[in-house]
Design a protein around this motif. Structure first.
Motif, PDB file in Angstrom:
ATOM      1  N   ASN A  47       0.841  -1.188   0.000  1.00 36.43           N
ATOM      2  CA  ASN A  47       0.000   0.000   0.000  1.00 36.43           C
ATOM      3  C   ASN A  47       0.880   1.244   0.000  1.00 36.43           C
ATOM      4  O   ASN A  47       2.095   1.161  -0.115  1.00 36.43           O
ATOM      5  CB  ASN A  47      -0.941  -0.007   1.212  1.00 36.43           C
ATOM      6  CG  ASN A  47      -2.328   0.438   0.841  1.00 36.43           C
ATOM      7  OD1 ASN A  47      -2.505   1.535   0.308  1.00 36.43           O
ATOM      8  ND2 ASN A  47      -3.324  -0.389   1.109  1.00 36.43           N
ATOM      9  N   THR A  48       0.260   2.389   0.173  1.00 40.60           N
ATOM     10  CA  THR A  48       0.989   3.655   0.229  1.00 40.60           C
ATOM     11  C   THR A  48       1.323   3.983   1.682  1.00 40.60           C
ATOM     12  O   THR A  48       0.671   3.504   2.612  1.00 40.60           O
ATOM     13  CB  THR A  48       0.138   4.801  -0.346  1.00 40.60           C
ATOM     14  OG1 THR A  48      -1.047   4.935   0.458  1.00 40.60           O
ATOM     15  CG2 THR A  48      -0.244   4.541  -1.792  1.00 40.60           C
ATOM     16  N   TRP A  49       2.344   4.836   1.863  1.00 31.21           N
ATOM     17  CA  TRP A  49       2.723   5.255   3.212  1.00 31.21           C
ATOM     18  C   TRP A  49       1.565   5.928   3.927  1.00 31.21           C
ATOM     19  O   TRP A  49       1.362   5.724   5.122  1.00 31.21           O
ATOM     20  CB  TRP A  49       3.933   6.177   3.170  1.00 31.21           C
ATOM     21  CG  TRP A  49       5.185   5.501   2.732  1.00 31.21           C
ATOM     22  CD1 TRP A  49       5.901   5.748   1.584  1.00 31.21           C
ATOM     23  CD2 TRP A  49       5.880   4.455   3.399  1.00 31.21           C
ATOM     24  NE1 TRP A  49       6.984   4.914   1.517  1.00 31.21           N
ATOM     25  CE2 TRP A  49       7.004   4.112   2.618  1.00 31.21           C
ATOM     26  CE3 TRP A  49       5.670   3.762   4.594  1.00 31.21           C
ATOM     27  CZ2 TRP A  49       7.907   3.120   2.999  1.00 31.21           C
ATOM     28  CZ3 TRP A  49       6.569   2.778   4.966  1.00 31.21           C
ATOM     29  CH2 TRP A  49       7.667   2.461   4.170  1.00 31.21           C
ATOM     30  N   GLN A  52      -3.821   3.983   9.051  1.00 29.13           N
ATOM     31  CA  GLN A  52      -4.407   2.773   9.645  1.00 29.13           C
ATOM     32  C   GLN A  52      -3.512   2.141  10.713  1.00 29.13           C
ATOM     33  O   GLN A  52      -3.801   1.070  11.215  1.00 29.13           O
ATOM     34  CB  GLN A  52      -4.706   1.750   8.544  1.00 29.13           C
ATOM     35  CG  GLN A  52      -5.723   2.235   7.526  1.00 29.13           C
ATOM     36  CD  GLN A  52      -7.049   2.594   8.160  1.00 29.13           C
ATOM     37  OE1 GLN A  52      -7.629   1.788   8.890  1.00 29.13           O
ATOM     38  NE2 GLN A  52      -7.540   3.790   7.904  1.00 29.13           N
ATOM     39  N   LYS A  53      -2.394   2.815  11.016  1.00 30.61           N
ATOM     40  CA  LYS A  53      -1.459   2.374  12.051  1.00 30.61           C
ATOM     41  C   LYS A  53      -0.915   0.966  11.795  1.00 30.61           C
ATOM     42  O   LYS A  53      -0.634   0.210  12.729  1.00 30.61           O
ATOM     43  CB  LYS A  53      -2.093   2.480  13.435  1.00 30.61           C
ATOM     44  CG  LYS A  53      -2.559   3.898  13.755  1.00 30.61           C
ATOM     45  CD  LYS A  53      -3.060   4.001  15.159  1.00 30.61           C
ATOM     46  CE  LYS A  53      -3.660   5.345  15.490  1.00 30.61           C
ATOM     47  NZ  LYS A  53      -3.048   6.521  15.028  1.00 30.61           N
ATOM     48  N   VAL A  54      -0.741   0.627  10.528  1.00 32.87           N
ATOM     49  CA  VAL A  54      -0.232  -0.693  10.150  1.00 32.87           C
ATOM     50  C   VAL A  54       1.139  -0.937  10.768  1.00 32.87           C
ATOM     51  O   VAL A  54       1.479  -2.066  11.126  1.00 32.87           O
ATOM     52  CB  VAL A  54      -0.204  -0.840   8.608  1.00 32.87           C
ATOM     53  CG1 VAL A  54       0.537  -2.095   8.166  1.00 32.87           C
ATOM     54  CG2 VAL A  54      -1.626  -0.862   8.059  1.00 32.87           C
ATOM     55  N   HIS A  79       7.700  -0.068  -6.593  1.00 29.45           N
ATOM     56  CA  HIS A  79       7.403  -0.883  -7.775  1.00 29.45           C
ATOM     57  C   HIS A  79       6.127  -0.473  -8.494  1.00 29.45           C
ATOM     58  O   HIS A  79       5.890  -0.908  -9.599  1.00 29.45           O
ATOM     59  CB  HIS A  79       7.291  -2.361  -7.383  1.00 29.45           C
ATOM     60  CG  HIS A  79       6.101  -2.653  -6.529  1.00 29.45           C
ATOM     61  ND1 HIS A  79       6.095  -2.414  -5.175  1.00 29.45           N
ATOM     62  CD2 HIS A  79       4.883  -3.145  -6.833  1.00 29.45           C
ATOM     63  CE1 HIS A  79       4.924  -2.753  -4.678  1.00 29.45           C
ATOM     64  NE2 HIS A  79       4.159  -3.192  -5.667  1.00 29.45           N
ATOM     65  N   GLY A  80       5.334   0.337  -7.871  1.00 29.41           N
ATOM     66  CA  GLY A  80       4.067   0.689  -8.493  1.00 29.41           C
ATOM     67  C   GLY A  80       3.838   2.185  -8.482  1.00 29.41           C
ATOM     68  O   GLY A  80       4.515   2.944  -7.794  1.00 29.41           O
ATOM     69  N   LEU A  81       2.888   2.581  -9.244  1.00 28.74           N
ATOM     70  CA  LEU A  81       2.499   3.981  -9.324  1.00 28.74           C
ATOM     71  C   LEU A  81       1.035   4.080  -8.928  1.00 28.74           C
ATOM     72  O   LEU A  81       0.196   3.365  -9.474  1.00 28.74           O
ATOM     73  CB  LEU A  81       2.686   4.501 -10.758  1.00 28.74           C
ATOM     74  CG  LEU A  81       2.161   5.899 -11.050  1.00 28.74           C
ATOM     75  CD1 LEU A  81       2.994   6.938 -10.301  1.00 28.74           C
ATOM     76  CD2 LEU A  81       2.210   6.171 -12.538  1.00 28.74           C
ATOM     77  N   ASN A 128       2.484  11.397   1.424  1.00 22.49           N
ATOM     78  CA  ASN A 128       3.122  10.091   1.599  1.00 22.49           C
ATOM     79  C   ASN A 128       4.456  10.200   2.310  1.00 22.49           C
ATOM     80  O   ASN A 128       4.785   9.387   3.170  1.00 22.49           O
ATOM     81  CB  ASN A 128       3.274   9.387   0.247  1.00 22.49           C
ATOM     82  CG  ASN A 128       2.038   8.591  -0.097  1.00 22.49           C
ATOM     83  OD1 ASN A 128       1.564   7.808   0.707  1.00 22.49           O
ATOM     84  ND2 ASN A 128       1.531   8.805  -1.288  1.00 22.49           N
ATOM     85  N   GLN A 129       5.250  11.200   1.965  1.00 18.64           N
ATOM     86  CA  GLN A 129       6.546  11.363   2.626  1.00 18.64           C
ATOM     87  C   GLN A 129       6.373  11.745   4.096  1.00 18.64           C
ATOM     88  O   GLN A 129       7.132  11.291   4.955  1.00 18.64           O
ATOM     89  CB  GLN A 129       7.408  12.378   1.875  1.00 18.64           C
ATOM     90  CG  GLN A 129       7.875  11.888   0.521  1.00 18.64           C
ATOM     91  CD  GLN A 129       8.541  10.516   0.575  1.00 18.64           C
ATOM     92  OE1 GLN A 129       9.422  10.272   1.392  1.00 18.64           O
ATOM     93  NE2 GLN A 129       8.119   9.613  -0.294  1.00 18.64           N
ATOM     94  N   SER A 130       5.388  12.563   4.392  1.00 14.91           N
ATOM     95  CA  SER A 130       5.093  12.921   5.781  1.00 14.91           C
ATOM     96  C   SER A 130       4.658  11.687   6.570  1.00 14.91           C
ATOM     97  O   SER A 130       5.096  11.473   7.711  1.00 14.91           O
ATOM     98  CB  SER A 130       4.003  13.991   5.820  1.00 14.91           C
ATOM     99  OG  SER A 130       3.573  14.226   7.134  1.00 14.91           O
TER     100      SER A 130
END
Length: 143
Positions: free
Chosen positions: A23-25, A31-33, A45-47, A89-91
């Motif tokens: 998934n994305t960051w 979701q606290k994964v 690997h994905g966009l 995402n970076q944050s």
């Protein structure tokens, strides 16, 4: 691989039903994964992309100048939204790093190249459906 509702992933990781996710960051962090997934491999690997879809009859029925203006606006908005999504995402990734609950493993260029090579038979398998030109373009953009 196992198909699972994203709402079930946290519990699936917690109970061992699954042992990893993709998934994305921003989704991981929201979701606290990272509380239940000890390792992340950052593969890039994905966009994650978004698109505007409309009825062809409607779109083609628009006046050419209106269609052209809308295309220009969507192109500009897409650039800005992609910048915002990347910043989000970076944050989120930094929050996961700061939490120190998981280790992020970043692939080396050599590891990414090995992964790409391992996938070539899959690309060839779907070449007829996707088109060799699109696969070649995707490969070139991922160098």
């Amino acid at each position: 691989p196992r198909k699972m509702s994203f709402a079930e992933v946290y519990q699936g990781l917690q109970t061992g039903t699954v042992n990893g996710t993709e998934n994305t960051w921003s989704n991981y962090e929201s979701q606290k994964v990272n509380e239940v997934q000890k390792y992340f491999t950052e593969s890039n690997h994905g966009l994650i992309d978004y698109m505007v879809i409309t009825n062809a009859k409607f779109w083609n029925g628009l006046a050419p100048d209106v269609r052209s203006t809308l295309e220009q606006i969507m192109a500009e908005v897409t650039v800005e939204v992609n910048k915002q999504a990347e910043a989000l995402n970076q944050s989120a990734k930094q929050k996961i790093v700061d939490a120190k609950t998981s280790e992020i493993i970043e692939l080396t260029p050599e590891q990414r190249a090995l992964w790409r090579e391992a996938m070539r038979p899959v690309w060839q398998r779907f070449e007829g459906e996707i088109g060799a030109d699109l696969i070649k373009a995707a490969d070139a953009s991922n160098q």
